[in-house]
Design a protein around this motif. Structure first.
Motif, PDB file in Angstrom:
ATOM      1  N   GLN A 207      -2.800  -0.952  12.106  1.00 26.34           N
ATOM      2  CA  GLN A 207      -3.000  -2.395  11.906  1.00 26.34           C
ATOM      3  C   GLN A 207      -2.229  -2.927  10.694  1.00 26.34           C
ATOM      4  OE1 GLN A 207      -7.532  -2.376  12.390  1.00 26.34           O
ATOM      5  NE2 GLN A 207      -6.950  -4.238  13.500  1.00 26.34           N
ATOM      6  N   VAL A 208      -1.084  -2.303  10.413  1.00 25.75           N
ATOM      7  CA  VAL A 208      -0.152  -2.790   9.402  1.00 25.75           C
ATOM      8  C   VAL A 208       1.250  -2.693   9.971  1.00 25.75           C
ATOM      9  CG1 VAL A 208      -1.548  -2.277   7.352  1.00 25.75           C
ATOM     10  CG2 VAL A 208      -0.123  -0.475   8.348  1.00 25.75           C
ATOM     11  N   ASN A 209       2.165  -3.517   9.462  1.00 22.75           N
ATOM     12  CA  ASN A 209       3.560  -3.350   9.904  1.00 22.75           C
ATOM     13  C   ASN A 209       4.532  -3.762   8.801  1.00 22.75           C
ATOM     14  OD1 ASN A 209       3.286  -6.151  10.280  1.00 22.75           O
ATOM     15  ND2 ASN A 209       3.985  -6.146  12.394  1.00 22.75           N
ATOM     16  N   GLU A 210       5.154  -4.938   8.852  1.00 22.95           N
ATOM     17  CA  GLU A 210       6.240  -5.285   7.927  1.00 22.95           C
ATOM     18  C   GLU A 210       5.850  -4.990   6.478  1.00 22.95           C
ATOM     19  OE1 GLU A 210       8.264  -8.895  10.480  1.00 22.95           O
ATOM     20  OE2 GLU A 210       6.550  -9.323   9.190  1.00 22.95           O
ATOM     21  N   CYS A 211       6.737  -4.310   5.762  1.00 22.89           N
ATOM     22  CA  CYS A 211       6.366  -3.799   4.445  1.00 22.89           C
ATOM     23  C   CYS A 211       7.577  -3.753   3.518  1.00 22.89           C
ATOM     24  CB  CYS A 211       5.771  -2.386   4.574  1.00 22.89           C
ATOM     25  SG  CYS A 211       6.867  -1.189   5.385  1.00 22.89           S
ATOM     26  N   GLU A 212       7.300  -3.583   2.241  1.00 23.40           N
ATOM     27  CA  GLU A 212       8.338  -3.285   1.258  1.00 23.40           C
ATOM     28  C   GLU A 212       7.809  -2.203   0.319  1.00 23.40           C
ATOM     29  OE1 GLU A 212      10.327  -6.474  -0.716  1.00 23.40           O
ATOM     30  OE2 GLU A 212      11.151  -7.276   1.150  1.00 23.40           O
ATOM     31  N   VAL A 213       8.731  -1.504  -0.336  1.00 27.80           N
ATOM     32  CA  VAL A 213       8.371  -0.359  -1.170  1.00 27.80           C
ATOM     33  C   VAL A 213       8.897  -0.589  -2.582  1.00 27.80           C
ATOM     34  CG1 VAL A 213      10.451   0.934  -0.522  1.00 27.80           C
ATOM     35  CG2 VAL A 213       8.418   2.166  -1.309  1.00 27.80           C
ATOM     36  N   VAL A 214       8.157  -0.064  -3.575  1.00 29.45           N
ATOM     37  CA  VAL A 214       8.536  -0.229  -4.964  1.00 29.45           C
ATOM     38  C   VAL A 214       8.179   1.046  -5.710  1.00 29.45           C
ATOM     39  CG1 VAL A 214       6.328  -1.264  -5.653  1.00 29.45           C
ATOM     40  CG2 VAL A 214       8.391  -1.832  -6.916  1.00 29.45           C
ATOM     41  N   GLU A 215       8.967   1.375  -6.735  1.00 33.45           N
ATOM     42  CA  GLU A 215       8.709   2.549  -7.561  1.00 33.45           C
ATOM     43  C   GLU A 215       7.727   2.180  -8.669  1.00 33.45           C
ATOM     44  OE1 GLU A 215      11.313   5.987  -9.940  1.00 33.45           O
ATOM     45  OE2 GLU A 215      12.319   4.286  -8.975  1.00 33.45           O
ATOM     46  N   ILE A 216       6.692   3.028  -8.849  1.00 34.07           N
ATOM     47  CA  ILE A 216       5.709   2.780  -9.901  1.00 34.07           C
ATOM     48  C   ILE A 216       5.658   3.998 -10.821  1.00 34.07           C
ATOM     49  CG2 ILE A 216       4.407   1.104  -8.561  1.00 34.07           C
ATOM     50  CD1 ILE A 216       2.358   3.295  -7.955  1.00 34.07           C
ATOM     51  N   SER A 217       4.586   4.153 -11.574  1.00 34.38           N
ATOM     52  CA  SER A 217       4.509   5.202 -12.596  1.00 34.38           C
ATOM     53  C   SER A 217       4.301   6.587 -11.987  1.00 34.38           C
ATOM     54  CB  SER A 217       3.351   4.893 -13.549  1.00 34.38           C
ATOM     55  OG  SER A 217       2.122   4.882 -12.834  1.00 34.38           O
ATOM     56  N   GLY A 218       4.579   7.604 -12.794  1.00 30.68           N
ATOM     57  CA  GLY A 218       4.292   8.976 -12.402  1.00 30.68           C
ATOM     58  C   GLY A 218       5.102   9.491 -11.239  1.00 30.68           C
ATOM     59  N   GLY A 219       6.299   8.931 -11.040  1.00 29.73           N
ATOM     60  CA  GLY A 219       7.130   9.395  -9.931  1.00 29.73           C
ATOM     61  C   GLY A 219       6.620   8.986  -8.567  1.00 29.73           C
ATOM     62  N   ARG A 220       5.764   7.957  -8.514  1.00 37.14           N
ATOM     63  CA  ARG A 220       5.161   7.545  -7.253  1.00 37.14           C
ATOM     64  C   ARG A 220       5.830   6.288  -6.675  1.00 37.14           C
ATOM     65  NH1 ARG A 220      -0.638   6.172  -8.668  1.00 37.14           N
ATOM     66  NH2 ARG A 220       0.457   5.274 -10.466  1.00 37.14           N
ATOM     67  N   LEU A 221       5.607   6.081  -5.370  1.00 47.24           N
ATOM     68  CA  LEU A 221       6.035   4.874  -4.682  1.00 47.24           C
ATOM     69  C   LEU A 221       4.805   4.126  -4.191  1.00 47.24           C
ATOM     70  CD1 LEU A 221       8.975   6.217  -2.462  1.00 47.24           C
ATOM     71  CD2 LEU A 221       9.080   5.318  -4.805  1.00 47.24           C
TER      72      LEU A 221
END
Length: 351
Positions: A207-221
């Motif tokens: 129940q999710v679709n269109e998305c964007e990704v971003v880099e955050i702390s601790g080597g995580r996305l």
């Protein structure tokens, strides 16, 4: 956080330039400090099928002036769209992932498996700062599972991971529908500067679709996703600790209300914790395009500014060479698809 007057102008107006409607914005800032603005040019109507070309405009002076629109790819009578650009900071090459389908295949038929063809995935690139683009190459078999029907790249920018074990990886946000009409977000990635692309992880829950990704702390996305949950009109988020190969901890971010629509998120370079987010901030309808800021990698969103209070829909964010926040968004007076408008917003200096 936000300071000064917001500068805005229309980069595209529907009904001009040979196209009925312009939709699906995306932005990229190149190594040579050019700004590239992408969109779909819908030839005969504003709907999601038919004769749709992928277009670009280019600015070499920080957005003060822009080139005429150019065609990145046009397969006449068919649909070429969903631009998802990413700049490889190591090589300077701009990679643009996109999708294709027959112009007479409707989304509902592709989902049902009754279409004449299916949704296919392509990639093109530019090695001359966005002036020219190579012939798109199909990568469907590498990034789409056999039981997936609908598929979309982006829309909006991808990222190159800057820190940690997966530094240098190119990551493109995508979504798909599996057999049984289950909607999921996922990513695709490249570890060889765009020579090949691989399928990454999908969202833990549907129940999710269109998305964007971003880099955050601790080597995580952080994956920020459009939600279809009828009882929760807010964005969904999930976390990856392995460069997008898997995702976990999916939850609702109740601070980021949405009317079921695409949105954009980006991190501010060299500003530990600063994220920017844009969407039509309404739980009921596509209105009120709003830019928000978070100082703690999206845990809280404590500053906002309205870009357009009227009808508005899709958007994409970028950081201009001089540090301004750029937002290219759909909007209008009567309905959300009258123009693609570029807003430029300055930030307060950080001590």
């Amino acid at each position: 956080m936000f300071k000064g007057k917001i500068e805005q102008f229309d980069l595209w107006r529907s009904g001009s330039g040979g196209y009925h409607t312009y939709r699906i914005p995306a932005l990229a800032v190149t190594n040579d400090k050019s700004i590239l603005a992408f969109c779909e040019g819908r030839k005969h109507h504003r709907r999601d099928f038919g004769d749709i070309a992928l277009l670009v405009k280019r600015s070499t002076d920080g957005g003060a002036t822009w080139s005429n629109q150019r065609i990145v790819w046009d397969d006449p009578e068919h649909t070429s769209g969903n631009p998802a650009p990413v700049v490889d900071r190591q090589t300077g090459i701009i990679h643009l992932l996109l999708t294709w389908n027959r112009g007479d295949d409707h989304e509902r038929d592709i989902i049902a498996g009754s279409s004449l063809d299916t949704r296919r995935v392509f990639v093109t690139s530019s090695a001359d700062d966005g002036l020219t683009w190579r012939e798109p190459e199909e990568i469907t078999s590498a990034v789409k599972q056999p039981n997936w029907t609908w598929y979309a790249t982006g829309p909006g920018h991808g990222i190159q991971i800057q820190r940690g074990e997966y530094a240098g990886r190119l990551v493109i946000p995508c979504d798909h529908i599996e057999s049984g009409n289950n909607y999921y977000s996922h990513v695709v990635y490249s570890d060889d500067n765009g020579a090949t692309w691989r399928l990454g992880g999908r969202s833990p829950q549907p129940q999710v679709n269109e998305c964007e990704v971003v880099e955050i702390s601790g080597g995580r996305l952080l994956l920020n996703m459009r939600s279809y949950r009828p009882d929760d009109r807010a964005r969904q988020v999930a976390i990856s600790s392995d460069g997008g190969a898997t995702w976990s901890g999916q939850r609702s971010d109740t601070q980021l209300i949405e009317p079921i629509c695409q949105a954009s998120i980006i991190d501010y370079p060299n500003a530990n914790g600063l994220l920017l987010f844009a969407n039509p901030a309404s739980a009921a309808e596509r209105v009120n395009m709003t830019l928000r800021a978070s100082m703690d990698y999206g845990e809280t969103w404590n500053s906002q500014v309205t870009l357009h209070s009227g009808p508005s829909a899709y958007s994409d964010l970028a950081i201009a060479p001089d540090g301004r926040v750029l937002c290219l968004y759909e909007g209008g007076a009567q309905y959300p698809y009258e123009f693609l408008r570029l807003a430029s917003v300055a930030l307060e200096p950080r001590s």
